[in-house]
Every structure is written in structure tokens, then in C-alpha cells.
Design a protein around this motif. Structure first.
Motif, mmCIF file in Angstrom:
data_model
loop_
_atom_site.group_PDB
_atom_site.id
_atom_site.type_symbol
_atom_site.label_atom_id
_atom_site.label_comp_id
_atom_site.label_asym_id
_atom_site.label_seq_id
_atom_site.Cartn_x
_atom_site.Cartn_y
_atom_site.Cartn_z
ATOM 1 N N SER A 71 4.253 -10.189 -2.149
ATOM 2 C CA SER A 71 3.244 -10.681 -1.230
ATOM 3 C C SER A 71 2.678 -9.514 -0.406
ATOM 4 C CB SER A 71 3.859 -11.707 -0.305
ATOM 5 O OG SER A 71 3.024 -11.999 0.777
ATOM 6 N N TYR A 72 1.405 -9.609 -0.046
ATOM 7 C CA TYR A 72 0.783 -8.561 0.761
ATOM 8 C C TYR A 72 1.430 -8.448 2.137
ATOM 9 C CZ TYR A 72 -1.745 -12.051 3.481
ATOM 10 O OH TYR A 72 -2.071 -13.070 4.321
ATOM 11 N N ARG A 73 2.077 -9.488 2.595
ATOM 12 C CA ARG A 73 2.725 -9.453 3.910
ATOM 13 C C ARG A 73 3.937 -8.526 3.936
ATOM 14 N NH1 ARG A 73 0.541 -13.509 7.100
ATOM 15 N NH2 ARG A 73 -0.476 -15.158 5.937
ATOM 16 N N GLU A 74 4.447 -8.165 2.765
ATOM 17 C CA GLU A 74 5.596 -7.272 2.684
ATOM 18 C C GLU A 74 5.196 -5.803 2.762
ATOM 19 O OE1 GLU A 74 7.727 -8.289 -0.856
ATOM 20 O OE2 GLU A 74 7.899 -10.379 -0.266
ATOM 21 N N VAL A 75 3.895 -5.501 2.636
ATOM 22 C CA VAL A 75 3.414 -4.123 2.703
ATOM 23 C C VAL A 75 3.431 -3.679 4.168
ATOM 24 C CG1 VAL A 75 1.449 -2.597 2.264
ATOM 25 C CG2 VAL A 75 1.957 -4.470 0.683
ATOM 26 N N PRO A 76 4.033 -2.532 4.466
ATOM 27 C CA PRO A 76 4.072 -2.067 5.861
ATOM 28 C C PRO A 76 2.664 -1.832 6.419
ATOM 29 C CG PRO A 76 5.506 -0.732 4.459
ATOM 30 C CD PRO A 76 4.705 -1.615 3.555
ATOM 31 N N LEU A 77 2.526 -2.010 7.708
ATOM 32 C CA LEU A 77 1.240 -1.768 8.366
ATOM 33 C C LEU A 77 0.886 -0.283 8.290
ATOM 34 C CD1 LEU A 77 1.605 -3.907 11.611
ATOM 35 C CD2 LEU A 77 0.306 -4.473 9.547
ATOM 36 N N ILE A 78 -0.394 0.007 8.247
ATOM 37 C CA ILE A 78 -0.864 1.383 8.299
ATOM 38 C C ILE A 78 -0.701 1.875 9.730
ATOM 39 C CG2 ILE A 78 -2.945 2.816 8.201
ATOM 40 C CD1 ILE A 78 -3.842 1.164 5.838
ATOM 41 N N ARG A 79 -0.128 3.064 9.878
ATOM 42 C CA ARG A 79 0.097 3.634 11.208
ATOM 43 C C ARG A 79 -1.077 4.535 11.580
ATOM 44 N NH1 ARG A 79 5.399 6.472 9.661
ATOM 45 N NH2 ARG A 79 4.187 6.542 7.749
ATOM 46 N N VAL A 80 -1.629 4.304 12.766
ATOM 47 C CA VAL A 80 -2.738 5.102 13.277
ATOM 48 C C VAL A 80 -2.408 5.575 14.687
ATOM 49 C CG1 VAL A 80 -4.469 3.886 11.892
ATOM 50 C CG2 VAL A 80 -4.010 3.119 14.206
ATOM 51 N N ALA A 81 -3.055 6.673 15.081
ATOM 52 C CA ALA A 81 -2.893 7.182 16.445
ATOM 53 C C ALA A 81 -4.221 7.768 16.910
ATOM 54 C CB ALA A 81 -1.798 8.240 16.501
ATOM 55 N N TRP A 82 -4.482 7.702 18.189
ATOM 56 C CA TRP A 82 -5.696 8.248 18.788
ATOM 57 C C TRP A 82 -5.475 9.732 19.060
ATOM 58 C CZ3 TRP A 82 -10.457 6.590 19.161
ATOM 59 C CH2 TRP A 82 -11.335 7.192 20.062
ATOM 60 N N VAL A 116 -3.214 -2.944 11.893
ATOM 61 C CA VAL A 116 -2.606 -1.615 11.885
ATOM 62 C C VAL A 116 -1.582 -1.529 13.003
ATOM 63 C CG1 VAL A 116 -4.640 -0.480 10.901
ATOM 64 C CG2 VAL A 116 -4.366 -0.577 13.377
ATOM 65 N N GLN A 117 -0.714 -0.561 12.900
ATOM 66 C CA GLN A 117 0.246 -0.273 13.957
ATOM 67 C C GLN A 117 -0.258 0.949 14.709
ATOM 68 O OE1 GLN A 117 4.171 0.620 12.560
ATOM 69 N NE2 GLN A 117 4.908 1.186 14.581
ATOM 70 N N VAL A 118 -0.577 0.790 15.986
ATOM 71 C CA VAL A 118 -1.065 1.906 16.797
ATOM 72 C C VAL A 118 0.141 2.626 17.390
ATOM 73 C CG1 VAL A 118 -2.492 2.594 18.742
ATOM 74 C CG2 VAL A 118 -3.203 0.686 17.290
ATOM 75 N N ARG A 131 -2.794 6.979 1.558
ATOM 76 C CA ARG A 131 -2.815 6.372 0.224
ATOM 77 C C ARG A 131 -2.978 4.865 0.320
ATOM 78 N NH1 ARG A 131 1.596 10.284 -0.820
ATOM 79 N NH2 ARG A 131 0.632 11.984 -1.977
ATOM 80 N N ARG A 132 -2.240 4.257 1.243
ATOM 81 C CA ARG A 132 -2.363 2.813 1.435
ATOM 82 C C ARG A 132 -3.747 2.467 1.976
ATOM 83 N NH1 ARG A 132 1.605 1.395 5.287
ATOM 84 N NH2 ARG A 132 2.891 2.757 4.035
ATOM 85 N N LEU A 133 -4.258 3.288 2.885
ATOM 86 C CA LEU A 133 -5.595 3.077 3.431
ATOM 87 C C LEU A 133 -6.643 3.129 2.322
ATOM 88 C CD1 LEU A 133 -7.420 2.709 5.895
ATOM 89 C CD2 LEU A 133 -7.395 5.190 6.175
#
Length: 82
Positions: free
Chosen positions: A1-12, A38-40, A23-25
Motif C-alpha cells: 500500500s502507498y501508506r507504507e511508503v515513508p514520507l519525503i523529508r524536507v527542510a527549509w 511531507v515530513q518537515v 528518488r522518491r520525489l
């Protein structure tokens, strides 16, 4: 399921959001998912951001003679996303 894919991590950083999960992005962009969660993260608290950040410079010269990978577009009905 797509819900099992970890969130993409981003930072300002430097007036933009930067991702360390490129790669995931790319896969999300290719699938044209639109908006995603995303996970900020805090740039200073997440060491991986600093390790991967190149400020727009190419990472290839530092490959020390390594191999480059390419992509082949097999779907002729859709252009490859840029």
C-alpha cells in the motif's frame, strides 16, 4: 500500500525547501500524484541534509571515475516528466 511508503523529508534552507529523498520525489512527480504529505525537518538537526546538499553543483565530478546511470523512456504515449 502507498501508506507504507515513508514520507519525503524536507527542510527549509536558503529561502527554499530542499528534499533528501529525491528518488522518491522523482517517482511521485513521474506518477503525477500532485500534492503529497511531507515530513518537515530541521536542517541542523538532520545531518543527512548537510551531507547531501551541494547547492546546485553537480555531484558527478566527485564520483572519482564512477559509472553514470541513464533512464530509458518506454512509454511513447506520455512525455518523460522534467
Amino acid at each position: 500500500s502507498y501508506r507504507e511508503v515513508p514520507l519525503i523529508r524536507v527542510a527549509w534552507h536558503k529561502n527554499s525547501f530542499w528534499s533528501i529523498d529525491n528518488r522518491r520525489l522523482f517517482c511521485y512527480k513521474h506518477c503525477k500524484l500532485g500534492r503529497i504529505c511531507v515530513q518537515v525537518c530541521d536542517w541542523e538537526a538532520e545531518h543527512e541534509f548537510d551531507m547531501k546538499f551541494r547547492g546546485g553543483e553537480s555531484a558527478r565530478p566527485s564520483a572519482q571515475g564512477g559509472h553514470q546511470a541513464g533512464l530509458v523512456q518506454r512509454l511513447t504515449t506520455q512525455p518523460f516528466p522534467r
